[in-house]
Design an enzyme around this catalytic site. Structure first.
Site, mmCIF file in Angstrom:
data_model
loop_
_atom_site.group_PDB
_atom_site.id
_atom_site.type_symbol
_atom_site.label_atom_id
_atom_site.label_comp_id
_atom_site.label_asym_id
_atom_site.label_seq_id
_atom_site.Cartn_x
_atom_site.Cartn_y
_atom_site.Cartn_z
ATOM 1 N N TRP A 103 0.826 -1.222 0.000
ATOM 2 C CA TRP A 103 0.000 0.000 0.000
ATOM 3 C C TRP A 103 0.849 1.256 0.000
ATOM 4 O O TRP A 103 0.526 2.242 -0.655
ATOM 5 C CB TRP A 103 -0.994 -0.013 1.158
ATOM 6 C CG TRP A 103 -2.119 -0.955 0.863
ATOM 7 C CD1 TRP A 103 -2.365 -2.153 1.483
ATOM 8 C CD2 TRP A 103 -3.112 -0.817 -0.165
ATOM 9 N NE1 TRP A 103 -3.454 -2.750 0.904
ATOM 10 C CE2 TRP A 103 -3.936 -1.968 -0.100
ATOM 11 C CE3 TRP A 103 -3.389 0.160 -1.122
ATOM 12 C CZ2 TRP A 103 -5.021 -2.158 -0.967
ATOM 13 C CZ3 TRP A 103 -4.468 -0.034 -1.986
ATOM 14 C CH2 TRP A 103 -5.266 -1.179 -1.898
ATOM 15 N N ASP A 172 -1.699 6.859 6.495
ATOM 16 C CA ASP A 172 -2.738 5.986 5.958
ATOM 17 C C ASP A 172 -3.023 4.943 7.037
ATOM 18 O O ASP A 172 -2.169 4.099 7.325
ATOM 19 C CB ASP A 172 -2.237 5.324 4.669
ATOM 20 C CG ASP A 172 -3.225 4.306 4.106
ATOM 21 O OD1 ASP A 172 -4.321 4.138 4.684
ATOM 22 O OD2 ASP A 172 -2.894 3.681 3.072
ATOM 23 N N LYS A 196 -12.493 -1.224 6.077
ATOM 24 C CA LYS A 196 -11.797 -2.265 6.829
ATOM 25 C C LYS A 196 -12.252 -2.311 8.278
ATOM 26 O O LYS A 196 -12.712 -3.329 8.735
ATOM 27 C CB LYS A 196 -10.312 -2.102 6.701
ATOM 28 C CG LYS A 196 -9.979 -2.459 5.252
ATOM 29 C CD LYS A 196 -8.634 -2.406 4.769
ATOM 30 C CE LYS A 196 -8.612 -2.797 3.307
ATOM 31 N NZ LYS A 196 -7.902 -1.824 2.493
HETATM 32 C C1 LIG Z 1 -7.340 -1.161 1.538
HETATM 33 C C2 LIG Z 1 -6.273 -0.175 1.714
HETATM 34 C C3 LIG Z 1 -6.198 0.977 0.896
HETATM 35 C C4 LIG Z 1 -7.139 1.226 -0.251
HETATM 36 O O1 LIG Z 1 -8.372 1.632 0.168
HETATM 37 P P1 LIG Z 1 -9.494 2.043 -0.907
HETATM 38 O O2 LIG Z 1 -10.548 2.625 -0.028
HETATM 39 O O3 LIG Z 1 -9.911 0.790 -1.604
HETATM 40 O O4 LIG Z 1 -8.918 3.040 -1.830
HETATM 41 C C5 LIG Z 1 -5.182 1.865 1.155
HETATM 42 N N1 LIG Z 1 -4.297 1.667 2.133
HETATM 43 C C6 LIG Z 1 -4.337 0.584 2.930
HETATM 44 C C7 LIG Z 1 -3.323 0.424 4.015
HETATM 45 C C8 LIG Z 1 -5.328 -0.370 2.741
HETATM 46 O O5 LIG Z 1 -5.366 -1.450 3.531
#
Ligand SMILES: *Cc1c(COP(=O)(O)O)cnc(C)c1O
Length: 362
Positions: A103, A172, A196
């Site tokens: 990511w 993030d 998530k």
């Molecule tokens: C799933 C995930 C993303 C992407 O998220 P989206 O909402 O699908 O754009 C980005 N960073 C991490 C760490 C993730 O687990």
């Protein structure tokens, strides 16, 4: 399928059953409006109550100080990979990134389109088996922010020490959002996709330091400008009402389960149970990451052979334990234990893994 399964998928995540049932019950006639929440005007008083509650709860549950504003922005975490450098980087400034896995690589690739980006730490040579230590960053002058990924969903590693650096952090937190408290004073911006730990897919929850809101970005299209979202209470355009509505319910459920502290406690217990199975298996199950960086959310493990991994995934699915297949880029198995996954599911997985080992010697 007649009953609910235990969903260990990496995202979208499982959601609390009481939340789903409540939504189902009020779906066709929300709050005596004679319509569903997704048919209501986003300017109606019924929806406004939902919206305000979700905004308030997101700050309350996560312990967000007043210096930050919350924004629900469409496009998931991925759009933030671009919006962050577009908005935060001024002429002559650079941004530092931590490369800790799949990511973060995506965040770096998007940021490079917009600005002068360099790596302050790179885990690629060690095959992404750990997160950096607090003092391990190499920063250069004119660095606007250091971007980190608090939990790498695919590699299964988690940042346990926050960086000790002189520049603001941007994080993030998609895959361990609101599962632990964070030192807000270090951050300028915290973001993550909702799907998530918090609700359905379709938006990012962005906590932004209010001082950034004053920076105008007239060279960007309107939706891409933080300064235009600021002060608009996530109503700059029609918001993703269903995602916000469901997230509000999940946040309320989280609050009833002890809030952030409750989530943290449960995350330690759930992940600990599975790591114990791995550690007590005489090497049959193998978690390939540094013990100190083990994720509480995404537990990756290998078996003695790929055949056994496939067999395990297949038999688990038949037993109602689903989503154990590792990401296609790395293979193996992965059990994701997000906030809403019940301990009952973890116990079922533990028993399943122990029995599988017994029945399928290496
Ligand atoms: C799933 C995930 C993303 C992407 O998220 P989206 O909402 O699908 O754009 C980005 N960073 C991490 C760490 C993730 O687990």
């Amino acid at each position: 399928m007649s009953k609910r399964v235990f969903n260990f998928g990496a995202g979208p995540c499982t959601l609390p059953l009481p939340v789903l049932e409540e939504a189902q019950k009020e779906f066709t006639n929300f709050s005596d409006s004679g319509m569903s929440v997704i048919e209501l005007s986003h300017r109606s008083k019924e929806y406004d109550a939902v919206h305000q509650e979700a905004m308030t709860l997101s700050k309350e549950v996560f312990g967000v100080p007043d210096e930050f504003e919350v924004m629900f922005i469409q496009g998931g975490a991925t759009l933030q990979f671009s919006m962050i450098p577009m908005n935060l980087l001024q002429e002559g400034q650079k941004a530092a990134y931590v490369n800790c896995g799949a990511w973060s690589k995506k965040a770096i690739a998007d940021a490079k389109v917009y600005g002068d980006i360099y790596l302050a730490w790179d885990g690629s040579e060690e095959n992404f088996i750990r997160m950096p230590k607090a003092e391990e960053y190499a920063l250069s002058e004119n660095t606007r922010y250091l971007h980190i990924t608090s939990n790498e969903t695919i590699g299964g590693i988690r940042m346990t020490e926050w960086p000790e650096v002189d520049v603001p952090l941007v994080a993030d937190m998609s895959s361990d959002y609101m599962s632990r408290s964070i030192p807000w004073e270090k951050f300028d911006l915290v973001y993550g996709g909702a799907q998530k730990n918090l609700g359905p897919a379709g938006m990012a929850i962005v906590f932004i330091r209010k001082s950034i809101c004053a920076e105008e970005n007239k060279n960007l299209g309107s939706y891409l400008r933080y300064d235009l979202h600021c002060g608009k209470e996530s109503l700059y355009n029609t918001p993703p009402v269903f995602s916000i509505y469901m997230m509000g319910k999940v946040l309320k459920w989280m609050k009833s389960q002890g809030g952030l502290e409750g989530m943290e406690k449960s995350a330690i217990e759930k992940s600990g149970t599975i790591y114990d199975v791995i550690d007590n298996s005489d090497g049959y199950f193998n978690n390939p990451v540094d013990e100190a960086s083990r994720s509480w959310m995404n537990i990756v493990f290998r078996l003695p052979s790929e055949e056994l991994e496939q067999k395990l995934i297949k038999e688990a699915t038949a037993a109602g334990i689903i989503g154990l297949k590792g990401h296609k880029s790395v293979g193996g198995c992965r059990a994701s234990c997000y906030n809403s996954l019940p301990m009952e599911g973890v116990k079922a997985l533990k028993e399943f893994m122990e029995l599988f080992q017994k029945n399928n010697p290496a």
